[in-house]
Design a protein around this motif. Structure first.
Motif, PDB file in Angstrom:
ATOM      1  N   MET A 279       0.820  -1.192   0.000  1.00 32.87           N
ATOM      2  CA  MET A 279       0.000   0.000   0.000  1.00 32.87           C
ATOM      3  C   MET A 279       0.867   1.260   0.000  1.00 32.87           C
ATOM      4  N   ASP A 280       1.979   1.218   0.758  1.00 32.94           N
ATOM      5  CA  ASP A 280       2.859   2.378   0.814  1.00 32.94           C
ATOM      6  C   ASP A 280       3.484   2.683  -0.547  1.00 32.94           C
ATOM      7  N   LEU A 281       3.878   1.641  -1.257  1.00 32.32           N
ATOM      8  CA  LEU A 281       4.465   1.850  -2.579  1.00 32.32           C
ATOM      9  C   LEU A 281       3.444   2.412  -3.564  1.00 32.32           C
ATOM     10  N   THR A 282       2.213   1.974  -3.441  1.00 35.77           N
ATOM     11  CA  THR A 282       1.155   2.495  -4.313  1.00 35.77           C
ATOM     12  C   THR A 282       0.917   3.968  -4.045  1.00 35.77           C
ATOM     13  N   LEU A 283       0.851   4.337  -2.763  1.00 32.89           N
ATOM     14  CA  LEU A 283       0.656   5.751  -2.421  1.00 32.89           C
ATOM     15  C   LEU A 283       1.847   6.604  -2.854  1.00 32.89           C
ATOM     16  N   ALA A 284       3.058   6.091  -2.721  1.00 27.74           N
ATOM     17  CA  ALA A 284       4.242   6.833  -3.152  1.00 27.74           C
ATOM     18  C   ALA A 284       4.231   7.035  -4.667  1.00 27.74           C
ATOM     19  N   ALA A 285       3.842   6.002  -5.411  1.00 30.28           N
ATOM     20  CA  ALA A 285       3.776   6.122  -6.867  1.00 30.28           C
ATOM     21  C   ALA A 285       2.704   7.122  -7.284  1.00 30.28           C
ATOM     22  N   LEU A 286       1.539   7.054  -6.629  1.00 26.66           N
ATOM     23  CA  LEU A 286       0.466   7.998  -6.964  1.00 26.66           C
ATOM     24  C   LEU A 286       0.849   9.432  -6.595  1.00 26.66           C
ATOM     25  N   ALA A 287       1.550   9.615  -5.481  1.00 24.83           N
ATOM     26  CA  ALA A 287       1.984  10.959  -5.085  1.00 24.83           C
ATOM     27  C   ALA A 287       2.993  11.513  -6.078  1.00 24.83           C
ATOM     28  N   SER A 288       3.904  10.673  -6.553  1.00 29.94           N
ATOM     29  CA  SER A 288       4.890  11.149  -7.526  1.00 29.94           C
ATOM     30  C   SER A 288       4.222  11.489  -8.862  1.00 29.94           C
ATOM     31  N   VAL A 289       3.245  10.692  -9.273  1.00 31.71           N
ATOM     32  CA  VAL A 289       2.525  10.989 -10.517  1.00 31.71           C
ATOM     33  C   VAL A 289       1.727  12.286 -10.361  1.00 31.71           C
ATOM     34  N   ALA A 290       1.098  12.469  -9.216  1.00 30.04           N
ATOM     35  CA  ALA A 290       0.328  13.693  -8.988  1.00 30.04           C
ATOM     36  C   ALA A 290       1.232  14.916  -8.949  1.00 30.04           C
ATOM     37  N   THR A 291       2.415  14.778  -8.356  1.00 26.26           N
ATOM     38  CA  THR A 291       3.367  15.893  -8.328  1.00 26.26           C
ATOM     39  C   THR A 291       3.856  16.232  -9.721  1.00 26.26           C
ATOM     40  N   LEU A 292       4.194  15.226 -10.498  1.00 21.51           N
ATOM     41  CA  LEU A 292       4.631  15.454 -11.873  1.00 21.51           C
ATOM     42  C   LEU A 292       3.525  16.100 -12.689  1.00 21.51           C
ATOM     43  N   TYR A 293       2.295  15.637 -12.529  1.00 19.31           N
ATOM     44  CA  TYR A 293       1.164  16.217 -13.244  1.00 19.31           C
ATOM     45  C   TYR A 293       0.963  17.676 -12.850  1.00 19.31           C
ATOM     46  N   ALA A 294       1.065  17.990 -11.555  1.00 21.39           N
ATOM     47  CA  ALA A 294       0.883  19.369 -11.102  1.00 21.39           C
ATOM     48  C   ALA A 294       1.978  20.279 -11.661  1.00 21.39           C
ATOM     49  N   MET A 295       3.208  19.791 -11.699  1.00 19.76           N
ATOM     50  CA  MET A 295       4.309  20.589 -12.256  1.00 19.76           C
ATOM     51  C   MET A 295       4.096  20.844 -13.748  1.00 19.76           C
ATOM     52  N   LEU A 296       3.727  19.800 -14.480  1.00 18.35           N
ATOM     53  CA  LEU A 296       3.493  19.974 -15.915  1.00 18.35           C
ATOM     54  C   LEU A 296       2.301  20.883 -16.183  1.00 18.35           C
ATOM     55  N   LEU A 297       1.262  20.775 -15.350  1.00 20.43           N
ATOM     56  CA  LEU A 297       0.109  21.657 -15.498  1.00 20.43           C
ATOM     57  C   LEU A 297       0.492  23.105 -15.221  1.00 20.43           C
ATOM     58  N   GLY A 298       1.317  23.323 -14.220  1.00 21.54           N
ATOM     59  CA  GLY A 298       1.775  24.687 -13.919  1.00 21.54           C
ATOM     60  C   GLY A 298       2.610  25.267 -15.044  1.00 21.54           C
ATOM     61  N   LEU A 299       3.504  24.458 -15.608  1.00 26.69           N
ATOM     62  CA  LEU A 299       4.308  24.934 -16.748  1.00 26.69           C
ATOM     63  C   LEU A 299       3.437  25.203 -17.972  1.00 26.69           C
ATOM     64  N   TRP A 300       2.448  24.372 -18.214  1.00 26.59           N
ATOM     65  CA  TRP A 300       1.541  24.598 -19.342  1.00 26.59           C
ATOM     66  C   TRP A 300       0.752  25.889 -19.149  1.00 26.59           C
ATOM     67  N   LEU A 301       0.267  26.121 -17.907  1.00 30.01           N
ATOM     68  CA  LEU A 301      -0.453  27.364 -17.640  1.00 30.01           C
ATOM     69  C   LEU A 301       0.447  28.578 -17.810  1.00 30.01           C
ATOM     70  N   LEU A 302       1.694  28.471 -17.378  1.00 28.04           N
ATOM     71  CA  LEU A 302       2.640  29.565 -17.561  1.00 28.04           C
ATOM     72  C   LEU A 302       2.867  29.831 -19.043  1.00 28.04           C
ATOM     73  N   ASN A 303       2.916  28.780 -19.839  1.00 25.80           N
ATOM     74  CA  ASN A 303       3.059  28.940 -21.279  1.00 25.80           C
ATOM     75  C   ASN A 303       1.819  29.603 -21.880  1.00 25.80           C
ATOM     76  N   ARG A 304       0.647  29.201 -21.426  1.00 21.80           N
ATOM     77  CA  ARG A 304      -0.586  29.764 -21.975  1.00 21.80           C
ATOM     78  C   ARG A 304      -0.807  31.210 -21.536  1.00 21.80           C
ATOM     79  N   LEU A 305      -0.429  31.532 -20.295  1.00 21.78           N
ATOM     80  CA  LEU A 305      -0.675  32.873 -19.771  1.00 21.78           C
ATOM     81  C   LEU A 305       0.427  33.862 -20.104  1.00 21.78           C
ATOM     82  N   ASN A 306       1.532  33.394 -20.625  1.00 25.66           N
ATOM     83  CA  ASN A 306       2.638  34.220 -21.052  1.00 25.66           C
ATOM     84  C   ASN A 306       3.612  34.429 -19.892  1.00 25.66           C
ATOM     85  N   PHE A 307       4.770  34.948 -20.206  1.00 24.25           N
ATOM     86  CA  PHE A 307       5.810  35.183 -19.212  1.00 24.25           C
ATOM     87  C   PHE A 307       5.401  36.243 -18.205  1.00 24.25           C
ATOM     88  N   TRP A 308       4.576  37.190 -18.609  1.00 28.14           N
ATOM     89  CA  TRP A 308       4.256  38.321 -17.727  1.00 28.14           C
ATOM     90  C   TRP A 308       3.438  37.897 -16.512  1.00 28.14           C
TER      91      TRP A 308
END
Length: 96
Positions: free
Chosen positions: A1-30
């Motif tokens: 169970m711990d390994l499953t939660l660790a894997a899901l947390a890492s996937v969620a963190t990666l998704y949040a980072m990529l979503l933030g970078l995509w939003l920064l790209n869409r909203l522009n540098f400013w």
């Protein structure tokens, strides 16, 4: 169970980072520049946009029951509330 939660947390963190970078790209540098300026204004309060209360003093109603309260010297404009007889304002007679 711990390994499953660790894997899901890492996937969620990666998704949040990529979503933030995509939003920064869409909203522009400013958008990042404005966010940095707002953060600096919050930290240093140069324009006075964020009012911070730097010191918190507990009102008399929050002091422990039976604590002897003095209002400090009468010649000062601001009154400080202290619990007498205690070094740490616990309201106990001998600070124990």
């Amino acid at each position: 169970m711990d390994l499953t939660l660790a894997a899901l947390a890492s996937v969620a963190t990666l998704y949040a980072m990529l979503l933030g970078l995509w939003l920064l790209n869409r909203l522009n540098f400013w958008a990042l520049a404005v966010a940095v300026l707002v953060m600096q204004e919050y930290r240093y309060n140069t324009l006075g946009l964020f009012q911070k209360q730097r010191h918190f003093r507990a009102p008399k109603s929050m002091l422990p029951l039976g604590a002897p309260v003095s209002s400090g010297s009468d010649d000062s404009r601001r009154k400080r509330v202290r619990a007498e007889g205690s070094g740490r304002a616990t309201g106990r007679k001998f600070g124990v």
